[in-house]
Design an enzyme around this catalytic site. Sequence first.
Site, PDB file in Angstrom:
ATOM      1  CG  HIS A  20      -3.303   3.247   2.080  1.00  0.00           C
ATOM      2  ND1 HIS A  20      -3.644   2.954   0.943  1.00  0.00           N
ATOM      3  CD2 HIS A  20      -3.563   2.498   2.975  1.00  0.00           C
ATOM      4  CE1 HIS A  20      -3.945   1.644   0.775  1.00  0.00           C
ATOM      5  NE2 HIS A  20      -3.749   1.193   2.154  1.00  0.00           N
TER       6      HIS A  20
ATOM      7  CG  ASN B 209      -6.723  -0.786   0.975  1.00  0.00           C
ATOM      8  OD1 ASN B 209      -5.779  -0.358   0.194  1.00  0.00           O
ATOM      9  ND2 ASN B 209      -6.315  -1.263   2.162  1.00  0.00           N
TER      10      ASN B 209
ATOM     11  CB  CYS C 284      -1.177   0.005   1.161  1.00  0.00           C
ATOM     12  SG  CYS C 284      -1.922  -1.377   1.183  1.00  0.00           S
TER      13      CYS C 284
END
Length: 325
Positions: free
Chosen positions: A252, A282, A115
């Site tokens: 994020h 996500n 990520c």
Amino acid sequence: MTRTRTIIRGVGGYLPEKVLTNAELATMVDTSDEWIQQRVGIKERHIAAEGQFTSDLAVEAAKKAMAAAGVTPDDIDLIIVATTTADYTFPAAATLVQMKLGMHHGMAFDIQAVCSGFVYALATADSYIKNGLATRALVIGAETFSRLLDWTDRTTCVLFGDGAGAVVVEGVELADDEPERGILASALRSDGHHWDKLYVDGGPSTTGTTGHVHMQGPEVFRHAVGKITDVVYATLEKTGYTVADLDWFVPHQANQRIIEGAGRKLGLPSEKVVMTVALHANTSAASVPLALSVAVADGRIRQGDLVMLEAMGGGFTWGASLIRW
């Protein structure tokens, strides 16, 4: 005297056409729209079509970024793709993007920091440009994370989606009397001791298979807010700016509660935090550039704004970049 700075010329994002809502997920696994929204703030996610690969998503985002920057593939001499879900074990997804853009020049490679990958890739492009190894780069975060999911595991399958985001960055020479612009500072961190808190149980060297995502959710949450704020402060310290100077925080997009918790710990008002997780879940390395593309397109982020990017992912890896837009 002049100084070299890496500026962002254009931003683009791409989401696959197929949308998977919470209500649809509830027919596949023991969950509900209410539970998902309360726990993580996600309403829907996008899923790549059959035969649509990570490099395809990356190309679509790259085209939009290049259009926004007013450049063509002929103007690019570096492609970095941040991804955990490359089309193949090798070659790098970036080389496939290079091919699909019709490029025979320059260099292309992938970065794998899960990520945090886009922030790592942006800092890498900044370093290449400042050291004269590149002049103009495509930095892309792209994922087909849905292909790593166990769709019977409600603790993970509700969290992730597919997508891509890209920026065009280039080096400029600023005179000493010109206002500061571009990437001002970055800070990157990792700690492999936490690898088993968020990982995929497969790979060429271990099982010869792809595997599925496994996550110790409470442990990831416990570490996330502290590590996010740590790296934001470390980046600010390099420049002399403070949290109060920030116009925008683009984190994020993993979990609404993590984003809100980090914002509170930093003392940032919610109206300065860009949050898009509800509409794409996500998307790992794609989430920061996707959120950035939304905030640029809707006019929130404007020239002269001070913007902090931040991400944390499996590894653990985490990082931040401060940009004067």
